[in-house]
Design a protein around this motif. Structure first.
Motif, PDB file in Angstrom:
ATOM      1  N   GLU A  44     -15.108  11.998   6.924  1.00 31.40           N
ATOM      2  CA  GLU A  44     -14.770  12.129   8.343  1.00 31.40           C
ATOM      3  C   GLU A  44     -14.658  10.755   8.998  1.00 31.40           C
ATOM      4  O   GLU A  44     -13.723  10.482   9.765  1.00 31.40           O
ATOM      5  CB  GLU A  44     -15.828  12.960   9.067  1.00 31.40           C
ATOM      6  CG  GLU A  44     -15.488  13.202  10.539  1.00 31.40           C
ATOM      7  CD  GLU A  44     -16.606  13.919  11.284  1.00 31.40           C
ATOM      8  OE1 GLU A  44     -16.512  13.985  12.528  1.00 31.40           O
ATOM      9  OE2 GLU A  44     -17.556  14.387  10.648  1.00 31.40           O
ATOM     10  N   GLU A  47     -11.436   9.104   7.899  1.00 31.14           N
ATOM     11  CA  GLU A  47     -10.266   9.674   8.580  1.00 31.14           C
ATOM     12  C   GLU A  47     -10.146   9.133  10.010  1.00 31.14           C
ATOM     13  O   GLU A  47      -9.062   8.755  10.458  1.00 31.14           O
ATOM     14  CB  GLU A  47     -10.375  11.198   8.608  1.00 31.14           C
ATOM     15  CG  GLU A  47      -9.195  11.873   9.284  1.00 31.14           C
ATOM     16  CD  GLU A  47      -9.362  13.377   9.376  1.00 31.14           C
ATOM     17  OE1 GLU A  47      -8.464  14.038   9.928  1.00 31.14           O
ATOM     18  OE2 GLU A  47     -10.398  13.900   8.903  1.00 31.14           O
ATOM     19  N   ILE A  48     -11.255   9.075  10.717  1.00 30.39           N
ATOM     20  CA  ILE A  48     -11.251   8.565  12.098  1.00 30.39           C
ATOM     21  C   ILE A  48     -10.760   7.120  12.131  1.00 30.39           C
ATOM     22  O   ILE A  48      -9.900   6.746  12.936  1.00 30.39           O
ATOM     23  CB  ILE A  48     -12.654   8.668  12.731  1.00 30.39           C
ATOM     24  CG1 ILE A  48     -13.059  10.132  12.927  1.00 30.39           C
ATOM     25  CG2 ILE A  48     -12.695   7.930  14.065  1.00 30.39           C
ATOM     26  CD1 ILE A  48     -14.512  10.318  13.331  1.00 30.39           C
ATOM     27  N   CYS A  49     -11.309   6.299  11.239  1.00 31.23           N
ATOM     28  CA  CYS A  49     -10.997   4.864  11.265  1.00 31.23           C
ATOM     29  C   CYS A  49      -9.555   4.578  10.860  1.00 31.23           C
ATOM     30  O   CYS A  49      -8.901   3.702  11.451  1.00 31.23           O
ATOM     31  CB  CYS A  49     -11.958   4.102  10.358  1.00 31.23           C
ATOM     32  SG  CYS A  49     -13.658   4.104  10.972  1.00 31.23           S
ATOM     33  N   THR A  51      -7.022   6.776  11.082  1.00 33.56           N
ATOM     34  CA  THR A  51      -6.129   7.411  12.057  1.00 33.56           C
ATOM     35  C   THR A  51      -6.099   6.638  13.377  1.00 33.56           C
ATOM     36  O   THR A  51      -5.031   6.441  13.971  1.00 33.56           O
ATOM     37  CB  THR A  51      -6.575   8.864  12.329  1.00 33.56           C
ATOM     38  OG1 THR A  51      -6.595   9.583  11.097  1.00 33.56           O
ATOM     39  CG2 THR A  51      -5.613   9.544  13.293  1.00 33.56           C
ATOM     40  N   GLU A  52      -7.268   6.172  13.831  1.00 33.46           N
ATOM     41  CA  GLU A  52      -7.361   5.491  15.123  1.00 33.46           C
ATOM     42  C   GLU A  52      -7.367   3.972  14.994  1.00 33.46           C
ATOM     43  O   GLU A  52      -7.493   3.266  15.996  1.00 33.46           O
ATOM     44  CB  GLU A  52      -8.616   5.966  15.861  1.00 33.46           C
ATOM     45  CG  GLU A  52      -8.621   7.471  16.112  1.00 33.46           C
ATOM     46  CD  GLU A  52      -9.858   7.934  16.855  1.00 33.46           C
ATOM     47  OE1 GLU A  52     -10.651   7.074  17.290  1.00 33.46           O
ATOM     48  OE2 GLU A  52     -10.039   9.163  16.997  1.00 33.46           O
ATOM     49  N   ASN A  53      -7.261   3.488  13.756  1.00 33.59           N
ATOM     50  CA  ASN A  53      -7.214   2.046  13.485  1.00 33.59           C
ATOM     51  C   ASN A  53      -8.409   1.320  14.102  1.00 33.59           C
ATOM     52  O   ASN A  53      -8.268   0.322  14.813  1.00 33.59           O
ATOM     53  CB  ASN A  53      -5.904   1.435  13.992  1.00 33.59           C
ATOM     54  CG  ASN A  53      -5.662   0.052  13.410  1.00 33.59           C
ATOM     55  OD1 ASN A  53      -6.105  -0.245  12.297  1.00 33.59           O
ATOM     56  ND2 ASN A  53      -4.962  -0.791  14.152  1.00 33.59           N
ATOM     57  N   CYS A  54      -9.608   1.846  13.826  1.00 34.57           N
ATOM     58  CA  CYS A  54     -10.822   1.232  14.360  1.00 34.57           C
ATOM     59  C   CYS A  54     -11.751   0.860  13.202  1.00 34.57           C
ATOM     60  O   CYS A  54     -11.518   1.235  12.056  1.00 34.57           O
ATOM     61  CB  CYS A  54     -11.531   2.174  15.335  1.00 34.57           C
ATOM     62  SG  CYS A  54     -11.942   3.788  14.641  1.00 34.57           S
ATOM     63  N   ASP A  58     -18.124   0.181  14.173  1.00 37.62           N
ATOM     64  CA  ASP A  58     -18.260   0.613  15.561  1.00 37.62           C
ATOM     65  C   ASP A  58     -19.115   1.875  15.674  1.00 37.62           C
ATOM     66  O   ASP A  58     -19.583   2.218  16.760  1.00 37.62           O
ATOM     67  CB  ASP A  58     -16.882   0.901  16.179  1.00 37.62           C
ATOM     68  CG  ASP A  58     -16.020  -0.356  16.300  1.00 37.62           C
ATOM     69  OD1 ASP A  58     -16.595  -1.461  16.270  1.00 37.62           O
ATOM     70  OD2 ASP A  58     -14.780  -0.223  16.405  1.00 37.62           O
TER      71      ASP A  58
END
Length: 375
Positions: A44, A47-49, A51-54, A58
């Motif tokens: 998860e 996928e977040i990182c 998809t959101e380029n973060c 963080d």
């Protein structure tokens, strides 16, 4: 939570090699485990990182969206950064189009078959599929059935018929990356075997075929008649014939067959114990067995109160002090500073371990391998 196909890519090692496992597992609940949930949480975060380029850092100290019981640790963030860096570097080199959590269908070969690949990079006639493994057991990409089905899904997913397929296993916590490459011709040759096995797996009387890999996570392992028969057959192999030769000892062939099946037999016995324990917990009884209190170790009822009392009684002697282990020191320093202690680290020769001849590691008695290392 994500739905899973009956003939899924993630469980393909089971139904491709043991067709009867599909029917055997029907109606049995999924087994929950901390490690499985931890792996899902890591996916998860990945996928977040992506998809959101973060940055995964963080999220350190924060809960995730779906797996709220998991607080992101420094180790998890480092592992996801490792995966992301590899995927992005590879994507930059290939100048491809990247998709995250890509839904891949392989209906042409497996009825209603689909899976979700962690990351896919499409580059004209080439496809790269990346699979994050958060666990600490080495997984090979070579002839990996999950990768094979993802490749078939990618072949069916695109209109320009890619000619080269690569499946990458990325295991950050082991610093392990393995890649399996197939041409389109090689992929489609294997596809016919997949079609045959999928068809067989959906029949009512599909045979059960025990084996270390397909039985490992099978929910029907404990009470599987085929696995019980295999265990009996292995332990009783040619016993009568062997006795006529030497009644006082088992022959080498019998010992080898027993050793070949050791992991499978032990895992079956563990599954039997787990099922009997579960039955007693649910019903209160099982013929011939009961649950008793096991051995336990004494501990402080309150660490803080124990520290206060022992400090009063013993002063500095209340504490033990020792240097961190290599692993803990590297984890504390982080990957960016680990080079500062590299000159202090040595790796002694490992304890001799029994392994099958197929193991890629050289024998400790292989003199030629020792001479090759000095060439």
């Amino acid at each position: 939570m994500k739905a899973h196909a009956k003939l899924s890519a993630s469980g393909s090692h089971r139904w491709l090699y043991c067709a009867g496992s599909i029917k055997a597992e029907e109606g049995r609940p999924d087994k929950k485990s901390f490690f499985a949930d931890e792996g899902s949480a890591a996916h998860e975060l990945m996928e977040i990182c992506l998809t959101e380029n973060c940055s995964p850092f963080d999220f350190v100290g924060k809960p995730l969206i779906e797996y709220n019981e998991f607080i992101v640790t420094q180790e998890m963030a480092e592992a996801i950064e490792y995966y992301i860096n590899y995927v992005k570097l590879y994507g930059t080199q290939r100048s491809g189009i990247m998709e995250v959590e890509t839904h891949l269908q392989f209906h042409e070969w497996v009825p209603d078959g689909y899976g979700t690949a962690d990351t896919v990079i499409f580059n004209g006639t080439e496809v790269d599929i990346f699979d994050l493994k958060f666990g600490k057991n080495i997984v090979s990409a070579q002839e990996n059935t999950q990768g094979l089905l993802y490749m078939l899904g990618a072949a069916d997913h695109l209109f320009n018929e890619p000619q080269t397929f690569r499946f990458h296993i990325v295991q950050p916590r082991l610093d392990h990356i393995d890649t399996w490459t197939l041409t389109r011709k090689e992929l489609l040759e294997r596809a016919e075997w997949v079609r045959e096995r999928a068809t067989l797996a959906l029949t009512d009387n599909a045979p059960r075929t025990p084996g270390e890999k397909q039985c490992h996570y099978c929910k029907a392992k404990a009470d599987c008649p085929a696995l019980a028969k295999l265990t009996t057959d292995v332990l009783m192999t040619d016993f009568d014939a062997m006795q006529t030769v030497n009644p006082d000892r088992l022959d080498d062939e019998t010992l080898r067959k027993a050793m070949d099946a050791k992991k499978l037999i032990v895992s079956w016995l563990d599954a039997v114990e787990e099922q009997i324990t579960s039955t007693i917990n649910d019903t209160g009884s099982f013929p011939g067995y009961k649950l008793v209190e096991g051995r336990s170790l004494r501990r402080w009822s309150s660490d803080s109160e124990a520290e206060k009392r022992l400090t009063q009684l013993l002063g500095d002697d209340a504490y033990e002090r020792k240097v961190l282990s290599v692993a803990k020191a590297e984890k504390t320093l982080g990957k960016k500073r680990v080079a500062e202690i590299a000159d202090l680290v040595e790796k002694p020769q490992g304890k001799p371990t029994l392994a099958p001849e197929s193991d890629p590691r050289p024998s400790i008695f292989d003199v030629s391998a020792e001479f090759d290392s000095f060439a």
